[in-house]
Design a protein around this motif. Structure first.
Motif, PDB file in Angstrom:
ATOM      1  N   SER A   1       6.167  56.214  16.575  1.00  0.00           N
ATOM      2  CA  SER A   1       7.351  56.468  17.396  1.00  0.00           C
ATOM      3  C   SER A   1       8.625  55.967  16.729  1.00  0.00           C
ATOM      4  N   ALA A   2       8.556  54.801  16.086  1.00  0.00           N
ATOM      5  CA  ALA A   2       9.756  54.283  15.432  1.00  0.00           C
ATOM      6  C   ALA A   2      10.157  55.173  14.275  1.00  0.00           C
ATOM      7  N   ARG A   3       9.175  55.691  13.575  1.00  0.00           N
ATOM      8  CA  ARG A   3       9.467  56.596  12.464  1.00  0.00           C
ATOM      9  C   ARG A   3      10.151  57.863  12.974  1.00  0.00           C
ATOM     10  N   LYS A   4       9.705  58.360  14.110  1.00  0.00           N
ATOM     11  CA  LYS A   4      10.331  59.546  14.694  1.00  0.00           C
ATOM     12  C   LYS A   4      11.749  59.236  15.141  1.00  0.00           C
ATOM     13  N   ARG A   5      11.960  58.082  15.772  1.00  0.00           N
ATOM     14  CA  ARG A   5      13.313  57.709  16.192  1.00  0.00           C
ATOM     15  C   ARG A   5      14.237  57.580  14.990  1.00  0.00           C
ATOM     16  N   GLN A   6      13.704  57.018  13.920  1.00  0.00           N
ATOM     17  CA  GLN A   6      14.499  56.878  12.710  1.00  0.00           C
ATOM     18  C   GLN A   6      14.879  58.251  12.149  1.00  0.00           C
ATOM     19  N   PHE A   7      13.949  59.183  12.172  1.00  0.00           N
ATOM     20  CA  PHE A   7      14.164  60.511  11.602  1.00  0.00           C
ATOM     21  C   PHE A   7      15.192  61.310  12.402  1.00  0.00           C
ATOM     22  N   THR A   8      15.159  61.151  13.719  1.00  0.00           N
ATOM     23  CA  THR A   8      16.064  61.925  14.575  1.00  0.00           C
ATOM     24  C   THR A   8      17.344  61.182  14.919  1.00  0.00           C
ATOM     25  N   SER A   9      17.517  59.998  14.405  1.00  0.00           N
ATOM     26  CA  SER A   9      18.707  59.200  14.695  1.00  0.00           C
ATOM     27  C   SER A   9      19.898  59.712  13.895  1.00  0.00           C
ATOM     28  N   SER A  10      21.081  59.460  14.418  1.00  0.00           N
ATOM     29  CA  SER A  10      22.303  59.820  13.704  1.00  0.00           C
ATOM     30  C   SER A  10      22.751  58.724  12.747  1.00  0.00           C
ATOM     31  N   THR A  11      22.059  57.588  12.718  1.00  0.00           N
ATOM     32  CA  THR A  11      22.436  56.464  11.871  1.00  0.00           C
ATOM     33  C   THR A  11      21.503  56.354  10.672  1.00  0.00           C
ATOM     34  N   ALA A  12      21.984  55.670   9.631  1.00  0.00           N
ATOM     35  CA  ALA A  12      21.160  55.340   8.474  1.00  0.00           C
ATOM     36  C   ALA A  12      20.408  54.060   8.804  1.00  0.00           C
ATOM     37  N   LYS A  13      19.110  54.185   8.974  1.00  0.00           N
ATOM     38  CA  LYS A  13      18.308  53.076   9.491  1.00  0.00           C
ATOM     39  C   LYS A  13      17.095  52.846   8.605  1.00  0.00           C
ATOM     40  N   THR A  14      16.729  51.572   8.421  1.00  0.00           N
ATOM     41  CA  THR A  14      15.528  51.186   7.680  1.00  0.00           C
ATOM     42  C   THR A  14      14.635  50.354   8.576  1.00  0.00           C
ATOM     43  N   ILE A  15      13.348  50.693   8.623  1.00  0.00           N
ATOM     44  CA  ILE A  15      12.366  49.943   9.409  1.00  0.00           C
ATOM     45  C   ILE A  15      11.340  49.337   8.456  1.00  0.00           C
ATOM     46  N   VAL A  16      11.174  48.041   8.549  1.00  0.00           N
ATOM     47  CA  VAL A  16      10.211  47.315   7.727  1.00  0.00           C
ATOM     48  C   VAL A  16       9.123  46.779   8.642  1.00  0.00           C
ATOM     49  N   ASP A  17       7.853  47.095   8.352  1.00  0.00           N
ATOM     50  CA  ASP A  17       6.768  46.635   9.206  1.00  0.00           C
ATOM     51  C   ASP A  17       6.100  45.394   8.606  1.00  0.00           C
ATOM     52  N   ARG A  18       5.068  44.907   9.287  1.00  0.00           N
ATOM     53  CA  ARG A  18       4.427  43.668   8.858  1.00  0.00           C
ATOM     54  C   ARG A  18       3.805  43.798   7.473  1.00  0.00           C
ATOM     55  N   ALA A  19       3.235  44.948   7.163  1.00  0.00           N
ATOM     56  CA  ALA A  19       2.614  45.119   5.853  1.00  0.00           C
ATOM     57  C   ALA A  19       3.631  44.982   4.737  1.00  0.00           C
ATOM     58  N   GLN A  20       4.808  45.542   4.924  1.00  0.00           N
ATOM     59  CA  GLN A  20       5.851  45.404   3.919  1.00  0.00           C
ATOM     60  C   GLN A  20       6.362  43.977   3.833  1.00  0.00           C
ATOM     61  N   ILE A  21       6.409  43.278   4.959  1.00  0.00           N
ATOM     62  CA  ILE A  21       6.780  41.860   4.939  1.00  0.00           C
ATOM     63  C   ILE A  21       5.788  41.071   4.094  1.00  0.00           C
ATOM     64  N   GLU A  22       4.501  41.329   4.284  1.00  0.00           N
ATOM     65  CA  GLU A  22       3.481  40.614   3.528  1.00  0.00           C
ATOM     66  C   GLU A  22       3.594  40.895   2.036  1.00  0.00           C
ATOM     67  N   THR A  23       4.027  42.114   1.673  1.00  0.00           N
ATOM     68  CA  THR A  23       4.135  42.476   0.267  1.00  0.00           C
ATOM     69  C   THR A  23       5.351  41.848  -0.391  1.00  0.00           C
ATOM     70  N   ARG A  24       6.501  41.896   0.265  1.00  0.00           N
ATOM     71  CA  ARG A  24       7.758  41.548  -0.386  1.00  0.00           C
ATOM     72  C   ARG A  24       8.143  40.087  -0.243  1.00  0.00           C
ATOM     73  N   VAL A  25       7.630  39.410   0.778  1.00  0.00           N
ATOM     74  CA  VAL A  25       8.033  38.026   1.024  1.00  0.00           C
ATOM     75  C   VAL A  25       7.017  37.079   0.393  1.00  0.00           C
ATOM     76  N   PRO A  26       7.458  36.158  -0.469  1.00  0.00           N
ATOM     77  CA  PRO A  26       6.532  35.177  -1.037  1.00  0.00           C
ATOM     78  C   PRO A  26       5.931  34.312   0.064  1.00  0.00           C
ATOM     79  N   PRO A  27       4.716  33.820  -0.103  1.00  0.00           N
ATOM     80  CA  PRO A  27       4.135  32.914   0.897  1.00  0.00           C
ATOM     81  C   PRO A  27       5.056  31.728   1.159  1.00  0.00           C
ATOM     82  N   GLY A  28       5.399  31.524   2.425  1.00  0.00           N
ATOM     83  CA  GLY A  28       6.337  30.467   2.779  1.00  0.00           C
ATOM     84  C   GLY A  28       7.781  30.830   2.512  1.00  0.00           C
ATOM     85  N   GLY A  29       8.041  32.097   2.151  1.00  0.00           N
ATOM     86  CA  GLY A  29       9.377  32.513   1.767  1.00  0.00           C
ATOM     87  C   GLY A  29      10.226  32.986   2.929  1.00  0.00           C
TER      88      GLY A  29
END
Length: 831
Positions: A116-144
């Motif tokens: 649903s969030a992906r659909k809202r992002q696609f149909t929104s009039s704004t430039a929006k980025t959604i980051v989920d938990r999996a991406q947090i685990e990838t990009r954030v160092p442990p304890g970062g």
């Protein structure tokens, strides 16, 4: 203080709590509509999830309605998750607690889940980025720090001086406009990004330096998602500091099923962390989640003083679901203690050695004493201690007939203690030590009414927020009259009061099946009161040389109308065109009203104004997603403040600024197999005019904004023997940028060189008793190598006025180095 206002909200909260605690009363309160209420997922297309549209009380609203599996490289593997249809509070965030069957993911799996969030992002009039938990685990160092989750987002730049530890301070820039740690001046918007915690604003609207500190959220695992919107956005999701963008940090949510999670890790530079989370599950409509963590790093600087830091945070959220609505209450606490090393010259400076100014020894610079070297604590010491409390409650009611009512109230208290001692340069004429405290108390309430039919989505509402900001500064030098923090030479004591009352309306119209038009307007009134208490702030027995009481008390009020217009048009099922024009207004920093001014001050006659145009194309075609956009952002009537510690004063400049550029963002990937990521930003940011101290500069480039930003990455994941393996490699490039001069209080043509940083992440997720109701469900092991090629580069550089390292350093380039190669490992288990 308006006691009637506080009394009203206390009584209101007690009344709502009484209704919520009794399902019979709750149902009776809604039965006046003539039909029983049904809890529904919010559908405001252009609002931030949980602010104007998605139901933040329901974790479903943020990311998914049915299955939480969206692939974005270089994100970690998201396994297929079936929604628990027995209740409306099933977990929707990837990696949240709930039933997971890793065995369902196999080599044949290529199906992506509805989102649903992906659909809202696609149909929104704004430039929006959604980051989920999996991406947090990838990009954030442990304890970062959680801010690293946005590192690969289009138009976003993250930089800081820490070793990845969340207790260190970092800066977020969106299309060149920033919030957070600043280091140097020259930035017309140091508080231009609104940062929200579960939809609650955290910025100090009058902040002298940093309106929001990333160290306020030191534990990234408390968060399960991040949403970033470029520009002011639409009125229902816009706040007082939404000038260049809005970032909403989504904490963990109560879930339908009980469970828990523990995580431990560590790595380079003495870094270690621990985190634990517990979910009660649903008990008669009540559900609770609790999470807490600790992080520590010794710092990566070389020498006797490495700059250690540590932080802790805890979060609790209680939710009550009843027929026709829900209510939730949240509490968050964080505490950080940080020691920051001094700046280091890029090249040798006469008289500047590792032993002190004018003392024989190895020259103190990156070229001679070592790239990461820092002088010992006996010559320089800086300690920042801070803590904050946030308490809030949110209520949602389905009024029937497609009408919904939402309300949120909050109280926030923040405190920062800054103690700095500089004995490197034996200055016998000025101060060399600082004792500073800043305390804020904020209270607010936001209410909105939503109505949806086949043709439009209407949202009307408003918010009111009051803040008191107390700033106390003692400057001293033990070499002069044996002064100290209790017997200071310089005294500044200020009280600043900020009140904001905003009413807004927006309506997403659907005149054609392929067209969405979102007109909106905000009517805002800001009031700023400045009270100079510097004489009253003199400690007993002290005889200060300088008392900063020149600025007179003043009271200022601004009323402005900020319109906006958004459009989203479906060119075909996979390609949408979008555009948003929006305006917003923001009050100037406290220095514009008198803080740390040595002379009488004339407050601004109008607030800072932003005019933003952002538009482009959005692509969503199978495993390929992307966005291409251009932006033109203009600031006018901005006040740029530069604080000079050696003089204990602030220099202001009146500026206008323009940010022009384009962003590209592409993601490819399925649940298994190859994934790819590419993002790029090209930007030209300049001052049409810059006026300070009688000097006018036209057309100068804005410092600290790279001309180019690139991120490219690739990954592969596969499944074998009940284990999902993942490997990710990505490279980020930062182009050259101009420096600011504290010596002249002007932008310069001196540049900081370009650099690129490569990161590698390996992970394995092992399913254990995945179908069991109780017990261990899965175990995850990950290894992150940041700065894989051990690139030496500086997070920031600036031209010194000579106050840090002595007179001969005036005009020299000082730097804060970024972390060298580091290896972090993490082990987590979910129950």
């Amino acid at each position: 203080m308006n006691t009637d206002f506080y009394r009203y909200h206390v009584m209101r909260a007690l009344f709502l709590a009484g209704i919520i605690s009794d399902p019979v009363l709750a149902h009776a309160a809604l039965s006046v509509t003539g039909k029983p209420g049904v809890q529904s997922v919010g559908s405001q297309d252009d609002g931030l999830p949980g602010v104007a549209g998605g139901k933040r009380g329901n974790s479903q609203s943020l990311y998914a309605n049915h299955v939480s599996s969206v692939v974005t490289a270089p994100g970690a593997l998201l396994v297929s998750r079936r929604r628990d249809t027995t209740g409306d509070h099933a977990p929707a965030i990837p990696g949240a607690q709930g039933s997971v069957n890793v065995g369902e993911v196999n080599a044949a799996s290529g199906r992506r889940a509805p989102h649903s969030a992906r659909k809202r992002q696609f149909t929104s009039s704004t430039a929006k980025t959604i980051v989920d938990r999996a991406q947090i685990e990838t990009r954030v160092p442990p304890g970062g720090s959680i801010v690293h989750a946005l590192a690969a987002a289009p138009g976003v730049q993250i930089r800081g001086y820490g070793s990845g530890n969340g207790a260190s301070r970092y800066q977020i820039r969106i299309n060149g406009i920033q919030v957070g740690w600043a280091l140097s001046g020259g930035n017309p918007e140091k508080n231009g990004i609104a940062v929200l915690f579960d939809g609650i604003p955290m910025n100090n609207p009058l902040a002298q330096w940093d309106g929001w500190e990333s160290a306020e959220v030191p534990i990234a695992e408390i968060f399960q998602g991040v949403t970033a919107v470029q520009g002011p956005g639409n009125p229902a999701s816009r706040w007082y500091d939404s000038m260049g963008g809005t970032v909403d940090l989504h904490p963990i949510e109560p879930t339908h099923g009980s469970g828990g999670r523990v995580s431990v890790g560590g790595g380079s530079f003495g870094t270690y962390h621990a985190f634990a989370q517990a979910d009660s599950g649903d008990f008669g409509g009540w559900s609770t989640v609790v999470g807490a963590g600790y992080t520590h790093s010794d710092g990566f600087r070389e020498g006797l003083y490495t700059g250690p830091s540590n932080g802790t945070a805890a979060f609790m959220k209680l939710r009550r679901a009843f027929r026709g609505g829900s209510a939730s209450f949240g509490a968050y606490y964080s505490r950080v203690n940080e020691y920051r090393p001094d700046y280091i010259p890029v090249a040798p400076i006469p008289g500047v050695s590792v032993n002190g100014y004018g003392v024989p020894g190895t020259a103190y610079s990156q070229d001679t004493s070592g790239f990461y070297y820092t002088i010992p604590q006996s010559l320089y010491s800086k300690n920042d201690f801070a803590h904050m409390w946030l308490l809030y409650g949110r209520q949602r009611f389905d009024l029937g007939g497609a009408w919904r009512l939402s309300n949120v109230f909050w109280y926030r208290a923040g405190y920062r203690h800054h103690n700095r001692q500089r004995f490197y340069y034996p200055d016998y004429t000025g101060i060399n030590s600082e004792y500073y405290t800043g305390a804020t108390h904020t209270l607010g309430d936001r209410i909105a009414l939503h109505w949806r039919n086949a043709w439009n989505d209407l949202t009307v509402g408003g918010y009111y927020m009051h803040e008191r900001f107390h700033s106390l500064y003692y400057g001293y030098n033990p070499a002069i009259f044996q002064s100290s923090a209790s017997l200071p030479l310089f005294v500044a004591d200020y009280y600043d009061y900020w009140d904001g009352a905003v009413a807004f309306a927006q309506d997403t119209l659907r005149p054609l099946p392929a067209l969405r038009i979102t007109p909106g307007v905000s009517l805002m009134n800001y009031r700023v009161q400045f009270a100079n208490n510097s004489v009253g702030g003199i400690p007993p027995g002290a005889s200060p040389i300088v008392i900063y009481d020149a600025a007179r008390n003043n009271d200022n009020s601004y009323t402005k109308l900020a319109p906006s217009l958004g459009v989203n048009y479906r060119l075909n099922p996979s390609l949408h065109a979008f555009f948003t024009w929006a305006q917003n207004y923001q009050t100037a920093p406290a220095s514009a009203y008198g803080n740390y001014q040595a002379y009488p001050t004339v407050p601004p006659s109008a607030p800072t104004r932003v005019n933003s145009d952002i538009g482009g194309l959005k692509l969503d075609r199978g495993p390929l997603r992307g966005q291409l956009s251009a932006f033109h952002i203009a600031l006018s009537n901005a006040v740029l403040s530069t604080f000079l510690p050696s003089l204990a004063i602030t220099k202001n400049a009146d500026v206008s600024a323009v940010y022009n550029g384009a962003n590209l963002d592409l993601h490819y990937g399925r649940e298994l197999g190859w994934q790819g990521l590419a993002s790029a930003t090209a930007e030209h940011a300049y001052y049409p005019h810059y006026v300070t101290g009688g000097t006018t500069v036209l057309g100068a480039s804005i410092p600290n904004i790279p001309t180019w930003l690139f991120t490219v990455g690739a990954g592969y994941r596969w499944y074998a023997v009940h284990t999902t393996f993942s490997a990710r490699l990505w490279d980020s490039y930062n182009g050259q940028q101009y420096l600011f001069s504290n010596l002249t209080n002007l932008p310069t043509t001196t540049t900081q060189g370009a650099y690129n940083v490569v990161n590698l992440r390996l992970s394995a997720r092992i399913a254990v008793l995945s179908d069991a109701t109780h017990g261990l469900k899965d175990v995850r092991v990950s290894l992150l190598v940041s700065n894989l090629l051990d690139r030496r580069y500086n997070a920031m550089e600036y031209i010194s006025s000579g106050g840090e390292l002595g007179p001969t350093s005036a005009g020299a380039v000082l730097a804060v180095p970024a972390a060298p190669r580091a290896i972090y490992a993490n082990l987590s288990a979910r129950f």
